[in-house]
Design a protein around this motif. Structure first.
Motif, short mmCIF file in Angstrom:
data_model
loop_
_atom_site.label_atom_id
_atom_site.label_comp_id
_atom_site.label_asym_id
_atom_site.label_seq_id
_atom_site.Cartn_x
_atom_site.Cartn_y
_atom_site.Cartn_z
N GLY A 268 0.84 -1.20 0.00
CA GLY A 268 0.00 0.00 0.00
C GLY A 268 0.87 1.23 0.00
N THR A 269 0.44 2.26 -0.71
CA THR A 269 1.25 3.47 -0.81
C THR A 269 1.47 4.14 0.54
OG1 THR A 269 -0.75 4.74 -1.32
CG2 THR A 269 0.55 3.95 -3.19
N ASP A 270 0.55 3.92 1.48
CA ASP A 270 0.69 4.45 2.83
C ASP A 270 0.85 3.34 3.87
OD1 ASP A 270 -1.83 3.38 2.70
OD2 ASP A 270 -2.87 5.17 3.40
N GLY A 271 1.08 2.10 3.37
CA GLY A 271 1.22 0.97 4.27
C GLY A 271 -0.08 0.35 4.71
N GLU A 272 -1.20 0.88 4.21
CA GLU A 272 -2.51 0.43 4.66
C GLU A 272 -2.80 -1.01 4.24
OE1 GLU A 272 -5.70 0.85 7.01
OE2 GLU A 272 -4.15 2.36 6.67
N GLY A 273 -2.21 -1.45 3.10
CA GLY A 273 -2.47 -2.81 2.64
C GLY A 273 -2.02 -3.85 3.65
N LEU A 274 -0.89 -3.64 4.28
CA LEU A 274 -0.40 -4.58 5.29
C LEU A 274 -1.26 -4.53 6.56
CD1 LEU A 274 1.63 -6.65 6.29
CD2 LEU A 274 3.18 -4.78 6.89
N VAL A 275 -1.70 -3.34 6.94
CA VAL A 275 -2.58 -3.20 8.11
C VAL A 275 -3.86 -3.99 7.89
CG1 VAL A 275 -3.92 -1.61 9.53
CG2 VAL A 275 -1.63 -0.95 8.74
N GLU A 276 -4.46 -3.80 6.73
CA GLU A 276 -5.73 -4.48 6.43
C GLU A 276 -5.55 -5.99 6.38
OE1 GLU A 276 -6.92 -2.68 2.79
OE2 GLU A 276 -7.59 -0.80 3.73
N TYR A 277 -4.42 -6.43 5.83
CA TYR A 277 -4.17 -7.87 5.76
C TYR A 277 -4.04 -8.47 7.16
CZ TYR A 277 -2.04 -12.37 4.80
OH TYR A 277 -1.77 -13.72 4.76
N LEU A 278 -3.30 -7.83 8.03
CA LEU A 278 -3.12 -8.36 9.39
C LEU A 278 -4.45 -8.38 10.15
CD1 LEU A 278 0.28 -6.72 10.35
CD2 LEU A 278 -0.16 -9.16 10.01
N PRO B 240 -1.10 -18.65 17.38
CA PRO B 240 0.05 -18.57 16.47
C PRO B 240 0.79 -17.24 16.60
CG PRO B 240 -1.95 -18.06 15.29
CD PRO B 240 -2.38 -18.47 16.68
N ARG B 241 2.02 -17.23 16.10
CA ARG B 241 2.75 -15.99 15.90
C ARG B 241 2.57 -15.57 14.44
NH1 ARG B 241 7.08 -18.69 18.46
NH2 ARG B 241 8.39 -18.64 16.59
N PHE B 242 2.31 -14.30 14.22
CA PHE B 242 2.25 -13.77 12.86
C PHE B 242 3.65 -13.26 12.48
CE2 PHE B 242 -2.51 -12.47 13.28
CZ PHE B 242 -2.87 -13.80 13.23
N HIS B 243 4.05 -13.59 11.26
CA HIS B 243 5.37 -13.20 10.77
C HIS B 243 5.19 -12.79 9.32
CE1 HIS B 243 9.93 -14.31 10.42
NE2 HIS B 243 9.58 -13.60 9.36
N VAL B 244 5.46 -11.52 9.02
CA VAL B 244 5.33 -11.02 7.65
C VAL B 244 6.67 -10.46 7.19
CG1 VAL B 244 2.86 -10.58 7.72
CG2 VAL B 244 4.44 -8.80 8.51
N ASP B 245 6.95 -10.64 5.91
CA ASP B 245 8.20 -10.18 5.30
C ASP B 245 7.87 -9.02 4.37
OD1 ASP B 245 10.71 -9.86 4.23
OD2 ASP B 245 10.98 -11.97 3.68
N VAL B 246 8.50 -7.87 4.60
CA VAL B 246 8.19 -6.67 3.81
C VAL B 246 9.34 -6.23 2.91
CG1 VAL B 246 6.48 -5.88 5.48
CG2 VAL B 246 8.85 -5.10 5.69
N TYR B 247 10.43 -6.97 2.86
CA TYR B 247 11.50 -6.74 1.87
C TYR B 247 12.01 -5.31 1.84
CZ TYR B 247 10.22 -11.39 0.35
OH TYR B 247 9.96 -12.74 0.32
#
Length: 423
Positions: free
Chosen positions: A207-217, A234-241
């Protein structure tokens, strides 16, 4: 018993090689591939078929022992070795490696694996063998030592490291690939301990403002509570490169950055969150400084999100440097980048007694043979988590590493006196 011969055959890996620099620069998806030209040396296309070099040791008792040489999906970036072309290394294995190993006792795993680390590469400038070659040959050496000793590969490593291995399976980390919704659903149904990776490797996904990752989580948290049992945590673990770094830029301890991580934490709640590769500072020292700055900023702001080192944390020496600096809550031990498996094992052990946890990772672009070998490294060192690999379909990699750990632990479990009498 001794090693009689060494063979090498080009093969295929479990995924693809991707030019990460081209993708982050905006290469557009074109079906399963990418349109546009590659920018990283060695690549013919932005996405191309993965390769492996299949190594086989012939022992004097007639047994053939296997190991698979492979390299990470995003080769040639972040300080890693260049793109691995399997056919180029057939003569290297069948001459240089053969000359060093033929006649050796397969029982001597650490001596043999260390000797491979010291062999020269193809050039005459002091270059080492490609990490992929060292990785694959060490797998065959580990399995050969287990065969010679009539024990599990876990037991070989634990003995060499003088440690007590895990008595329960190491938590497995599932990776979703781009199918981050359906594959996450699969993980939730199977009760995977750590998930889903997510593959947030472009601005379009973050997301251009990071909102895409927020919505996904937020979606993932909701689905975990809908699908999972009351005991599932569970533990959530996301890779943002590195994309969060591109979104905000340094300094990373300022309120704007820590506030965004606070939003991620809130979206993931009530589950804990790990964010891998928050930035790519372009070099080893700069990456440690940036990660340390972010970690300290999050601690000061009271934001309970763990950060995971990946970029510029490739070798055993790199892992030691990140741990010593306190630059990460978790370091990925990216197994193909460290060379021999004994070096991955030692990297995990460097985290013991510190406040940094070791994630025994690797890549989707490996093989079933290398994934099985890594399961033994995870058990021998009792790593914090183990990547499900190879491939991006999730189920297959999860099956391979989970079953390898379970059958190994069943073999290691002491029999009761009554059971022994009944054998």
């Amino acid at each position: 018993m001794q090693i009689e011969s060494v063979r090498a055959v080009p093969g295929v890996s479990g995924f693809y090689f991707d030019d990460q620099r081209a993708i982050k620069a905006g290469a557009s998806e074109d079906g399963f591939g990418y349109a546009g030209d590659p920018v990283t040396d060695g690549f013919d296309a932005v996405r191309q078929a993965g390769e492996a070099l299949l190594v086989e040791l012939e022992l004097s008792d007639g047994t053939a022992i296997r190991g698979d040489c492979g390299a990470v999906q995003y080769s040639g970036t972040g300080g890693r070795d260049p793109l691995f072309r399997a056919a180029d290394y057939v003569p290297v294995v069948e001459r240089t490696v053969t000359d060093r190993l033929v006649g050796c006792d397969p029982d001597a795993f650490l001596d043999n694996a260390t000797a491979i680390e010291e062999l020269p590469g193809q050039r005459s400038d002091g270059e080492k063998l490609h990490t992929a070659v060292r990785y694959g040959v060490s797998q065959a050496l580990l399995f050969a030592a287990a065969h010679a000793r009539r024990v599990t590969p876990t037991a070989v490593l634990a003995d060499e490291l003088d440690v007590d291995p895990a008595t329960e399976p190491v938590p497995v980390f599932g990776q979703s690939g781009d199918d981050r919704y359906q594959n996450a659903e699969k993980m939730l149904l199977k009760g995977v301990p750590v998930l889903p990776h997510g593959l947030f490797n472009s601005e379009e996904k973050l997301g251009t403002d990071g909102e895409g990752l927020v919505e996904y989580l937020q979606w993932l948290s909701d689905r975990a509570r809908d699908v999972g049992s009351a005991e599932y945590n569970p533990r959530f673990h996301v890779d943002v490169y590195g994309l969060i770094g591109e979104l905000f830029g340094p300094p990373y301890d300022r309120a704007e950055v820590t506030s965004y991580f606070g939003r991620l934490c809130k979206a993931a709640a009530p589950f804990s969150l790990q964010v891998e590769g928050p930035m790519d500072a372009g070099g080893h020292t700069a990456q440690i400084e940036s990660m340390t700055e972010l970690r300290e900023g999050l601690a000061t702001a009271g934001v309970d999100v763990d950060i995971v080192a990946d970029e510029w944390c490739n070798t055993l020496e790199d892992v030691c440097a990140f741990v010593d600096a306190g630059a990460a809550d978790v370091v990925q031990v990216k197994t193909p980048d460290l060379g021999g498996l004994h070096r991955s094992a030692r990297a995990v052990m460097e985290c013991k007694g510190t406040d940094t946890r070791a994630y025994l990772g690797g890549t989707c672009n490996e093989t079933a043979v290398s994934a099985r070998a890594c399961a033994h490294v995870a058990l021998a060192t009792n790593a914090a988590q183990l990547l499900a690999k190879p491939g991006m379909g999730f189920d297959e990699g999860y099956m391979i590493v989970t079953n390898e750990m379970r059958r190994t632990l069943a073999r290691e479990k002491p029999q009761s006196p009554e059971a022994a009498l009944n054998d």
